[in-house]
Design a protein around this motif. Structure first.
Motif, PDB file in Angstrom:
ATOM      1  N   PHE A 133       0.836  -1.201   0.000  1.00 40.52           N
ATOM      2  CA  PHE A 133       0.000   0.000   0.000  1.00 40.52           C
ATOM      3  C   PHE A 133       0.874   1.256   0.000  1.00 40.52           C
ATOM      4  N   LEU A 134       1.908   1.279   0.826  1.00 39.91           N
ATOM      5  CA  LEU A 134       2.801   2.441   0.885  1.00 39.91           C
ATOM      6  C   LEU A 134       3.577   2.594  -0.416  1.00 39.91           C
ATOM      7  N   ALA A 135       4.020   1.476  -0.979  1.00 37.03           N
ATOM      8  CA  ALA A 135       4.803   1.532  -2.215  1.00 37.03           C
ATOM      9  C   ALA A 135       3.976   2.087  -3.366  1.00 37.03           C
ATOM     10  N   LEU A 136       2.703   1.711  -3.428  1.00 36.61           N
ATOM     11  CA  LEU A 136       1.851   2.126  -4.541  1.00 36.61           C
ATOM     12  C   LEU A 136       1.454   3.601  -4.485  1.00 36.61           C
ATOM     13  N   LYS A 137       1.810   4.280  -3.406  1.00 39.42           N
ATOM     14  CA  LYS A 137       1.574   5.723  -3.351  1.00 39.42           C
ATOM     15  C   LYS A 137       2.442   6.452  -4.376  1.00 39.42           C
ATOM     16  N   THR A 138       3.523   5.792  -4.820  1.00 33.10           N
ATOM     17  CA  THR A 138       4.397   6.355  -5.853  1.00 33.10           C
ATOM     18  C   THR A 138       3.960   5.822  -7.212  1.00 33.10           C
ATOM     19  N   PRO A 139       3.540   6.697  -8.144  1.00 32.90           N
ATOM     20  CA  PRO A 139       3.111   6.218  -9.461  1.00 32.90           C
ATOM     21  C   PRO A 139       4.233   5.467 -10.181  1.00 32.90           C
ATOM     22  N   ASN A 140       3.898   4.360 -10.824  1.00 29.22           N
ATOM     23  CA  ASN A 140       4.878   3.569 -11.574  1.00 29.22           C
ATOM     24  C   ASN A 140       6.079   3.180 -10.718  1.00 29.22           C
ATOM     25  N   VAL A 141       5.821   2.867  -9.460  1.00 23.75           N
ATOM     26  CA  VAL A 141       6.905   2.514  -8.542  1.00 23.75           C
ATOM     27  C   VAL A 141       7.656   1.285  -9.054  1.00 23.75           C
ATOM     28  N   LEU A 142       8.966   1.293  -8.870  1.00 25.96           N
ATOM     29  CA  LEU A 142       9.793   0.157  -9.259  1.00 25.96           C
ATOM     30  C   LEU A 142       9.980  -0.736  -8.030  1.00 25.96           C
ATOM     31  N   LEU A 143       9.435  -1.945  -8.108  1.00 25.14           N
ATOM     32  CA  LEU A 143       9.505  -2.875  -6.989  1.00 25.14           C
ATOM     33  C   LEU A 143      10.642  -3.869  -7.198  1.00 25.14           C
ATOM     34  N   ASN A 144      11.429  -4.051  -6.177  1.00 30.68           N
ATOM     35  CA  ASN A 144      12.473  -5.072  -6.188  1.00 30.68           C
ATOM     36  C   ASN A 144      11.937  -6.237  -5.363  1.00 30.68           C
ATOM     37  N   LEU A 145      11.391  -7.232  -6.051  1.00 33.29           N
ATOM     38  CA  LEU A 145      10.739  -8.354  -5.377  1.00 33.29           C
ATOM     39  C   LEU A 145      11.760  -9.374  -4.926  1.00 33.29           C
ATOM     40  N   ASP A 146      11.703  -9.708  -3.661  1.00 35.26           N
ATOM     41  CA  ASP A 146      12.619 -10.686  -3.086  1.00 35.26           C
ATOM     42  C   ASP A 146      11.831 -11.963  -2.803  1.00 35.26           C
ATOM     43  N   PHE A 147      12.053 -12.986  -3.607  1.00 39.19           N
ATOM     44  CA  PHE A 147      11.373 -14.253  -3.358  1.00 39.19           C
ATOM     45  C   PHE A 147      12.159 -15.396  -4.006  1.00 39.19           C
ATOM     46  N   GLY A 148      12.034 -16.557  -3.415  1.00 37.28           N
ATOM     47  CA  GLY A 148      12.701 -17.743  -3.959  1.00 37.28           C
ATOM     48  C   GLY A 148      14.202 -17.635  -4.018  1.00 37.28           C
ATOM     49  N   GLY A 149      14.782 -16.830  -3.125  1.00 36.92           N
ATOM     50  CA  GLY A 149      16.228 -16.691  -3.110  1.00 36.92           C
ATOM     51  C   GLY A 149      16.790 -15.817  -4.216  1.00 36.92           C
ATOM     52  N   LYS A 150      15.942 -15.066  -4.899  1.00 34.55           N
ATOM     53  CA  LYS A 150      16.420 -14.169  -5.950  1.00 34.55           C
ATOM     54  C   LYS A 150      15.586 -12.900  -5.959  1.00 34.55           C
ATOM     55  N   SER A 151      16.052 -11.912  -6.743  1.00 34.19           N
ATOM     56  CA  SER A 151      15.344 -10.638  -6.840  1.00 34.19           C
ATOM     57  C   SER A 151      14.864 -10.431  -8.271  1.00 34.19           C
ATOM     58  N   GLN A 152      13.668  -9.836  -8.396  1.00 33.40           N
ATOM     59  CA  GLN A 152      13.102  -9.514  -9.697  1.00 33.40           C
ATOM     60  C   GLN A 152      12.579  -8.088  -9.655  1.00 33.40           C
ATOM     61  N   LEU A 153      12.827  -7.337 -10.715  1.00 30.88           N
ATOM     62  CA  LEU A 153      12.301  -5.978 -10.808  1.00 30.88           C
ATOM     63  C   LEU A 153      10.949  -6.009 -11.507  1.00 30.88           C
ATOM     64  N   ALA A 154      10.019  -5.226 -11.003  1.00 26.79           N
ATOM     65  CA  ALA A 154       8.674  -5.192 -11.588  1.00 26.79           C
ATOM     66  C   ALA A 154       8.029  -3.835 -11.347  1.00 26.79           C
TER      67      ALA A 154
END
Length: 207
Positions: free
Chosen positions: A50-71
């Motif tokens: 919710f906090l992250a989405l306050k920034t339009p087109n926010v770049l998320l660095n997803l941490d899962f499965g032992g790796k990172s993905q940008l989305a």
């Protein structure tokens, strides 16, 4: 453009019941897709998302499965009444890759007295590098007078950002307030009454 790191968990249970349970547990169901890779079903922490989405087109660095993905978020579903998060679609991106996104428009300055500012386009579609997406575009309306406008092609864009929206599309326009139009143009009935009155006065003079 800063990255926001957020923890994600793979999910295996689907359907409305599973989604409701996730939300009760403080997590939001999401899907990650792009680059012709298999769609990944995830859950994200509600408060952080919710906090992250306050920034339009926010770049998320997803941490899962032992790796990172940008989305970046492509579609956000919210409860129509409570406005709480329901589901998020995320687009997988890579550094250096260009993506097409809608960037919000913000007006600055004051128009000339007497006009009425209309924001025709609340955002502009542009192509930008995934890790350098502008947060917004500032459009100066300082001193604009009635009838003047700013077109999409006149908006200043940062280096490396190209316009996708039609350059001739109107972004802002200064209108003439309705009250002014009424003062300048008498109503049809009033004009007819005025003409009749002048005719009667002319007849009286002739007599």
């Amino acid at each position: 453009m800063s990255e926001i790191k957020i923890s994600a968990e793979a999910r295996e249970n689907f359907g409305k019941g599973a989604a409701r349970q996730l939300r009760r547990d403080g997590r939001i169901p999401a899907v990650l897709y792009g680059h012709k890779e298999e769609v990944v079903h995830l859950s994200l922490p509600e408060h952080e998302l919710f906090l992250a989405l306050k920034t339009p087109n926010v770049l998320l660095n997803l941490d899962f499965g032992g790796k990172s993905q940008l989305a970046i978020p492509k579609a956000v579903q919210k409860d129509p009444v409570r406005r709480t998060l329901e589901h998020v679609d995320l687009l997988l991106v890579r550094r250096g890759e260009k993506v097409t996104v809608d960037v919000p428009v913000i007006t600055t300055g004051d128009i000339a007295p007497g006009g009425l500012l209309e924001l025709v386009a609340t955002s502009l579609s542009v192509e930008a590098e995934a890790t350098h997406i502008p947060a917004s575009f500032e459009v100066s309306v300082q001193g604009l007078e009635e009838g003047q406008q700013v077109l999409a092609g006149q908006v200043s864009l940062p280096n490396g950002v190209s316009l996708v929206t039609d350059a001739e599309a109107v972004v802002v326009h200064v209108l003439t307030p309705a009250a002014n139009l009424v003062e300048e143009e008498p109503a049809e009935g009033e004009a007819e009454e005025g003409a009749e009155a002048e005719g009667e006065e002319g007849e009286a003079d002739a007599e």
